[in-house]
Motif scaffolding. Structure first.
Motif, PDB file in Angstrom:
ATOM      1  N   LEU A 131       0.834  -1.201   0.000  1.00  0.00           N
ATOM      2  CA  LEU A 131       0.000   0.000   0.000  1.00  0.00           C
ATOM      3  C   LEU A 131       0.864   1.244   0.000  1.00  0.00           C
ATOM      4  O   LEU A 131       0.611   2.191  -0.752  1.00  0.00           O
ATOM      5  CB  LEU A 131      -0.948  -0.008   1.203  1.00  0.00           C
ATOM      6  N   ARG A 132       1.895   1.255   0.830  1.00  0.00           N
ATOM      7  CA  ARG A 132       2.799   2.408   0.884  1.00  0.00           C
ATOM      8  C   ARG A 132       3.453   2.641  -0.476  1.00  0.00           C
ATOM      9  O   ARG A 132       3.541   3.778  -0.946  1.00  0.00           O
ATOM     10  CB  ARG A 132       3.862   2.204   1.960  1.00  0.00           C
ATOM     11  N   ALA A 133       3.874   1.586  -1.131  1.00  0.00           N
ATOM     12  CA  ALA A 133       4.502   1.713  -2.451  1.00  0.00           C
ATOM     13  C   ALA A 133       3.518   2.258  -3.483  1.00  0.00           C
ATOM     14  O   ALA A 133       3.872   3.118  -4.305  1.00  0.00           O
ATOM     15  CB  ALA A 133       5.060   0.367  -2.898  1.00  0.00           C
ATOM     16  N   ALA A 134       2.278   1.786  -3.438  1.00  0.00           N
ATOM     17  CA  ALA A 134       1.268   2.248  -4.391  1.00  0.00           C
ATOM     18  C   ALA A 134       0.931   3.721  -4.165  1.00  0.00           C
ATOM     19  O   ALA A 134       0.837   4.507  -5.119  1.00  0.00           O
ATOM     20  CB  ALA A 134       0.010   1.397  -4.280  1.00  0.00           C
ATOM     21  N   VAL A 135       0.755   4.099  -2.905  1.00  0.00           N
ATOM     22  CA  VAL A 135       0.441   5.489  -2.581  1.00  0.00           C
ATOM     23  C   VAL A 135       1.621   6.389  -2.962  1.00  0.00           C
ATOM     24  O   VAL A 135       1.435   7.474  -3.516  1.00  0.00           O
ATOM     25  CB  VAL A 135       0.080   5.651  -1.084  1.00  0.00           C
ATOM     26  N   ARG A 136       2.825   5.912  -2.712  1.00  0.00           N
ATOM     27  CA  ARG A 136       4.021   6.696  -3.072  1.00  0.00           C
ATOM     28  C   ARG A 136       4.106   6.909  -4.577  1.00  0.00           C
ATOM     29  O   ARG A 136       4.407   8.011  -5.044  1.00  0.00           O
ATOM     30  CB  ARG A 136       5.279   5.998  -2.570  1.00  0.00           C
ATOM     31  N   ALA A 137       3.815   5.886  -5.350  1.00  0.00           N
ATOM     32  CA  ALA A 137       3.851   6.009  -6.809  1.00  0.00           C
ATOM     33  C   ALA A 137       2.826   7.040  -7.294  1.00  0.00           C
ATOM     34  O   ALA A 137       3.139   7.884  -8.139  1.00  0.00           O
ATOM     35  CB  ALA A 137       3.609   4.656  -7.460  1.00  0.00           C
ATOM     36  N   GLN A 138       1.622   6.978  -6.739  1.00  0.00           N
ATOM     37  CA  GLN A 138       0.583   7.951  -7.107  1.00  0.00           C
ATOM     38  C   GLN A 138       1.011   9.365  -6.713  1.00  0.00           C
ATOM     39  O   GLN A 138       0.826  10.323  -7.468  1.00  0.00           O
ATOM     40  CB  GLN A 138      -0.738   7.609  -6.427  1.00  0.00           C
ATOM     41  N   TYR A 139       1.572   9.484  -5.513  1.00  0.00           N
ATOM     42  CA  TYR A 139       2.008  10.779  -5.003  1.00  0.00           C
ATOM     43  C   TYR A 139       3.080  11.383  -5.903  1.00  0.00           C
ATOM     44  O   TYR A 139       3.016  12.562  -6.265  1.00  0.00           O
ATOM     45  CB  TYR A 139       2.535  10.598  -3.573  1.00  0.00           C
ATOM     46  N   LEU A 140       4.056  10.581  -6.278  1.00  0.00           N
ATOM     47  CA  LEU A 140       5.145  11.086  -7.116  1.00  0.00           C
ATOM     48  C   LEU A 140       4.652  11.482  -8.502  1.00  0.00           C
ATOM     49  O   LEU A 140       5.126  12.486  -9.064  1.00  0.00           O
ATOM     50  CB  LEU A 140       6.266  10.051  -7.201  1.00  0.00           C
ATOM     51  N   MET A 141       3.709  10.737  -9.053  1.00  0.00           N
ATOM     52  CA  MET A 141       3.144  11.117 -10.354  1.00  0.00           C
ATOM     53  C   MET A 141       2.403  12.448 -10.248  1.00  0.00           C
ATOM     54  O   MET A 141       2.570  13.330 -11.098  1.00  0.00           O
ATOM     55  CB  MET A 141       2.208  10.028 -10.870  1.00  0.00           C
ATOM     56  N   SER A 142       1.620  12.609  -9.199  1.00  0.00           N
ATOM     57  CA  SER A 142       0.881  13.861  -9.004  1.00  0.00           C
ATOM     58  C   SER A 142       1.831  15.023  -8.769  1.00  0.00           C
ATOM     59  O   SER A 142       1.644  16.114  -9.320  1.00  0.00           O
ATOM     60  CB  SER A 142      -0.073  13.747  -7.814  1.00  0.00           C
ATOM     61  N   LEU A 143       2.855  14.792  -7.967  1.00  0.00           N
ATOM     62  CA  LEU A 143       3.828  15.852  -7.693  1.00  0.00           C
ATOM     63  C   LEU A 143       4.507  16.299  -8.982  1.00  0.00           C
ATOM     64  O   LEU A 143       4.667  17.496  -9.229  1.00  0.00           O
ATOM     65  CB  LEU A 143       4.863  15.383  -6.668  1.00  0.00           C
ATOM     66  N   ASN A 144       4.878  15.352  -9.810  1.00  0.00           N
ATOM     67  CA  ASN A 144       5.528  15.688 -11.073  1.00  0.00           C
ATOM     68  C   ASN A 144       4.599  16.514 -11.966  1.00  0.00           C
ATOM     69  O   ASN A 144       5.033  17.501 -12.576  1.00  0.00           O
ATOM     70  CB  ASN A 144       5.975  14.417 -11.788  1.00  0.00           C
ATOM     71  N   GLU A 145       3.333  16.116 -12.027  1.00  0.00           N
ATOM     72  CA  GLU A 145       2.365  16.860 -12.841  1.00  0.00           C
ATOM     73  C   GLU A 145       2.195  18.286 -12.325  1.00  0.00           C
ATOM     74  O   GLU A 145       2.194  19.246 -13.106  1.00  0.00           O
ATOM     75  CB  GLU A 145       1.013  16.150 -12.842  1.00  0.00           C
ATOM     76  N   HIS A 146       2.043  18.424 -11.020  1.00  0.00           N
ATOM     77  CA  HIS A 146       1.859  19.762 -10.436  1.00  0.00           C
ATOM     78  C   HIS A 146       3.129  20.592 -10.537  1.00  0.00           C
ATOM     79  O   HIS A 146       3.064  21.794 -10.779  1.00  0.00           O
ATOM     80  CB  HIS A 146       1.427  19.660  -8.966  1.00  0.00           C
TER      81      HIS A 146
END
Length: 79
Positions: free
Chosen positions: A19-34
């Motif tokens: 779960l931590r890995a999945a949330v981290r992946a989503q977070y990093l994708m969103s951070l990159n977009e923003h």
């Protein structure tokens, strides 16, 4: 945080790590977009991350969840 929502759950460490890995992946994708969005282009890099978190409640929640999962996994590892 006077009216904070408290979420309690139990899961095996392997699920928590996944779960931590999945949330981290989503977070990093969103951070990159923003990070590269026009809205933040002229915001200095040293304050850009905090401003993004202030304006994105989902990312702020993801950051809190990752921290809670990491802390819980560390506690399990030490016991």
């Amino acid at each position: 945080m006077g009216n904070a929502v408290i979420v309690t759950t139990q899961m095996p460490p392997d699920q928590a790590r996944a779960l931590r890995a999945a949330v981290r992946a989503q977070y990093l994708m969103s951070l990159n977009e923003h990070w590269y969005a026009d809205e933040y282009r002229f915001v200095p890099a040293d304050v850009r991350h905090e401003l993004i978190l202030e304006r994105s409640p989902v990312m702020a929640a993801q950051k809190s969840l990752m921290a809670a999962l990491s802390l819980s996994l560390k506690a399990v590892k030490q016991s």
